[in-house]
Write a protein that holds these residues in place. Structure first.
Motif, short mmCIF file in Angstrom:
data_model
loop_
_atom_site.label_atom_id
_atom_site.label_comp_id
_atom_site.label_asym_id
_atom_site.label_seq_id
_atom_site.Cartn_x
_atom_site.Cartn_y
_atom_site.Cartn_z
N GLY A 89 4.35 -2.86 15.03
CA GLY A 89 4.59 -2.20 16.31
C GLY A 89 5.39 -0.93 16.22
N ARG A 90 5.90 -0.46 17.38
CA ARG A 90 6.74 0.72 17.52
C ARG A 90 6.04 2.01 17.13
NH1 ARG A 90 7.97 -3.44 19.48
NH2 ARG A 90 7.65 -4.49 17.53
N GLY A 91 4.71 2.03 17.15
CA GLY A 91 3.98 3.27 16.90
C GLY A 91 4.02 3.78 15.48
N GLY A 92 4.27 2.89 14.53
CA GLY A 92 4.34 3.29 13.14
C GLY A 92 3.08 3.97 12.63
N PHE A 93 1.94 3.57 13.17
CA PHE A 93 0.67 4.15 12.72
C PHE A 93 0.61 5.65 12.96
CE2 PHE A 93 -0.07 3.31 17.19
CZ PHE A 93 -0.86 4.37 17.61
N GLY A 94 1.26 6.11 14.02
CA GLY A 94 1.25 7.54 14.32
C GLY A 94 2.35 8.29 13.61
N ILE A 95 3.50 7.64 13.49
CA ILE A 95 4.65 8.27 12.85
C ILE A 95 4.37 8.56 11.38
CG2 ILE A 95 7.07 7.96 12.20
CD1 ILE A 95 7.37 6.23 14.74
N PHE A 96 3.59 7.67 10.73
CA PHE A 96 3.37 7.80 9.28
C PHE A 96 1.91 8.07 8.91
CE2 PHE A 96 6.86 4.67 9.93
CZ PHE A 96 7.90 5.49 9.52
N LYS A 97 1.15 8.61 9.83
CA LYS A 97 -0.27 8.77 9.57
C LYS A 97 -0.60 9.78 8.48
CE LYS A 97 -0.91 12.07 13.40
NZ LYS A 97 -1.62 12.30 14.68
N GLU A 98 0.33 10.67 8.16
CA GLU A 98 0.06 11.69 7.15
C GLU A 98 0.59 11.33 5.77
OE1 GLU A 98 1.59 15.34 8.63
OE2 GLU A 98 0.11 15.51 10.24
N TYR A 99 1.12 10.11 5.62
CA TYR A 99 1.71 9.71 4.35
C TYR A 99 0.69 8.97 3.47
CZ TYR A 99 6.22 11.18 6.06
OH TYR A 99 7.26 11.94 6.53
N GLY A 100 0.67 9.33 2.20
CA GLY A 100 -0.33 8.79 1.29
C GLY A 100 -0.09 7.38 0.83
N ASP A 101 1.09 6.83 1.07
CA ASP A 101 1.40 5.47 0.63
C ASP A 101 1.68 4.53 1.80
OD1 ASP A 101 3.67 6.90 1.24
OD2 ASP A 101 4.74 6.42 -0.60
N VAL A 102 1.09 4.84 2.95
CA VAL A 102 1.21 3.99 4.14
C VAL A 102 -0.18 3.55 4.59
CG1 VAL A 102 2.01 3.81 6.52
CG2 VAL A 102 3.30 5.19 4.88
N TYR A 180 -4.21 -2.53 0.72
CA TYR A 180 -2.89 -2.04 0.33
C TYR A 180 -2.79 -1.86 -1.18
CZ TYR A 180 2.19 -1.95 -0.30
OH TYR A 180 3.48 -1.62 -0.67
N LYS A 181 -3.29 -2.83 -1.92
CA LYS A 181 -3.26 -2.73 -3.39
C LYS A 181 -4.08 -1.54 -3.87
CE LYS A 181 -2.55 -7.70 -4.08
NZ LYS A 181 -3.17 -8.98 -4.51
N ASN A 182 -5.23 -1.32 -3.24
CA ASN A 182 -6.07 -0.17 -3.61
C ASN A 182 -5.35 1.14 -3.30
OD1 ASN A 182 -8.16 -1.77 -4.51
ND2 ASN A 182 -9.31 -1.68 -2.58
N LEU A 183 -4.67 1.19 -2.15
CA LEU A 183 -3.94 2.39 -1.78
C LEU A 183 -2.82 2.67 -2.77
CD1 LEU A 183 -3.56 4.66 0.34
CD2 LEU A 183 -1.97 3.13 1.53
N MET A 184 -2.09 1.63 -3.16
CA MET A 184 -0.99 1.80 -4.11
C MET A 184 -1.50 2.24 -5.47
SD MET A 184 1.79 1.28 -2.42
CE MET A 184 0.85 2.12 -1.13
N ALA A 185 -2.69 1.78 -5.84
CA ALA A 185 -3.24 2.12 -7.16
C ALA A 185 -3.88 3.50 -7.19
CB ALA A 185 -4.28 1.06 -7.56
N ASN A 186 -4.52 3.88 -6.10
CA ASN A 186 -5.33 5.10 -6.10
C ASN A 186 -4.80 6.21 -5.20
OD1 ASN A 186 -7.28 3.75 -7.78
ND2 ASN A 186 -7.99 2.69 -5.92
N GLY A 187 -3.90 5.89 -4.29
CA GLY A 187 -3.40 6.89 -3.36
C GLY A 187 -4.42 7.21 -2.28
#
Length: 215
Positions: A89-102, A180-187
């Protein structure tokens, strides 16, 4: 060291899924209660009032409300900067939408199913459950749109959108963990920011770190 944000509809099982994903991946689960503790310790006792109530026209321009929302964002950024967390919650999806490890996830479900779940879990009659969910949806949408200028109904800001009327919570957990694991491995393609690079006030950073490590 990454972050998962989960935006969820009431009755979608999103909170349960978030807790189980955190446990299975060895991440720290962060919800409204944790964030509210930090907010109150820094003197923002109006956090619950701001988040849980739909503002009238004049309240949208209230200076204290704006300060509360701004500190909420700073608190969220400090939590994310620590890494290895699931933020619900708390709108995290918008706050961190430009980060490569979120990884940004939306969990939803049909209205009727959400009502039935509320009735079962909280012992409500149907009319009460319908009213409760309708009001909750309106308040959350108002907060996202009026205070954070976000649209949770847009698919653009999410990496995964899961309907628990179709997908079981267990399947949802597996999908999120795999993504999540794919994102952490590949960015993330084209991303230039990482949560570890977020600049935060050192006092707030240390305080949040201490609280997260105590969970």
């Amino acid at each position: 060291m990454g972050v998962i944000t989960i935006s969820r509809e009431m009755g979608s099982a999103g909170s349960y899924i978030g807790k189980e994903v955190a446990k299975n991946l060895g991440l720290v689960y962060v919800d409204k209660q944790f964030i509210a503790r930090i907010m109150r310790e820094y003197g923002f006792s109006q956090f619950d009032e701001v988040y849980d109530n739909k503002p009238n026209f004049w309240e949208r321009f209230d200076a204290q409300r704006a300060k509360t929302v701004e500190f909420l964002i700073q608190t969220m950024r400090s939590i994310a900067q620590h890494g290895n967390v699931v933020i619900v919650g708390r709108g995290g999806f918008g706050i961190f939408k430009e980060y490569g490890d979120v990884l940004n996830v939306r969990v939803k479900a049909p209205f009727g199913l959400r009502v039935e779940r509320q009735m079962q879990v909280h012992g409500m009659v149907r009319e009460e459950a319908e009213k409760h969910i309708t009001n909750n949806d309106a308040v959350r949408q108002s907060f996202l749109e009026s205070d954070l200028h976000l649209d949770c109904n847009s698919a653009q800001d999410f990496d995964l959108i899961i309907d628990t009327g179709v997908v079981t919570p267990k399947q949802a957990m597996e999908w999120i963990a795999t993504a999540y694991k794919n994102l952490m491995a590949n960015g993330r393609y084209g991303a230039t920011y990482k949560v570890s690079e977020i600049e935060i006030d050192e006092v707030l950073k240390k305080h949040v770190k201490m609280m997260l490590e105590s969970l």
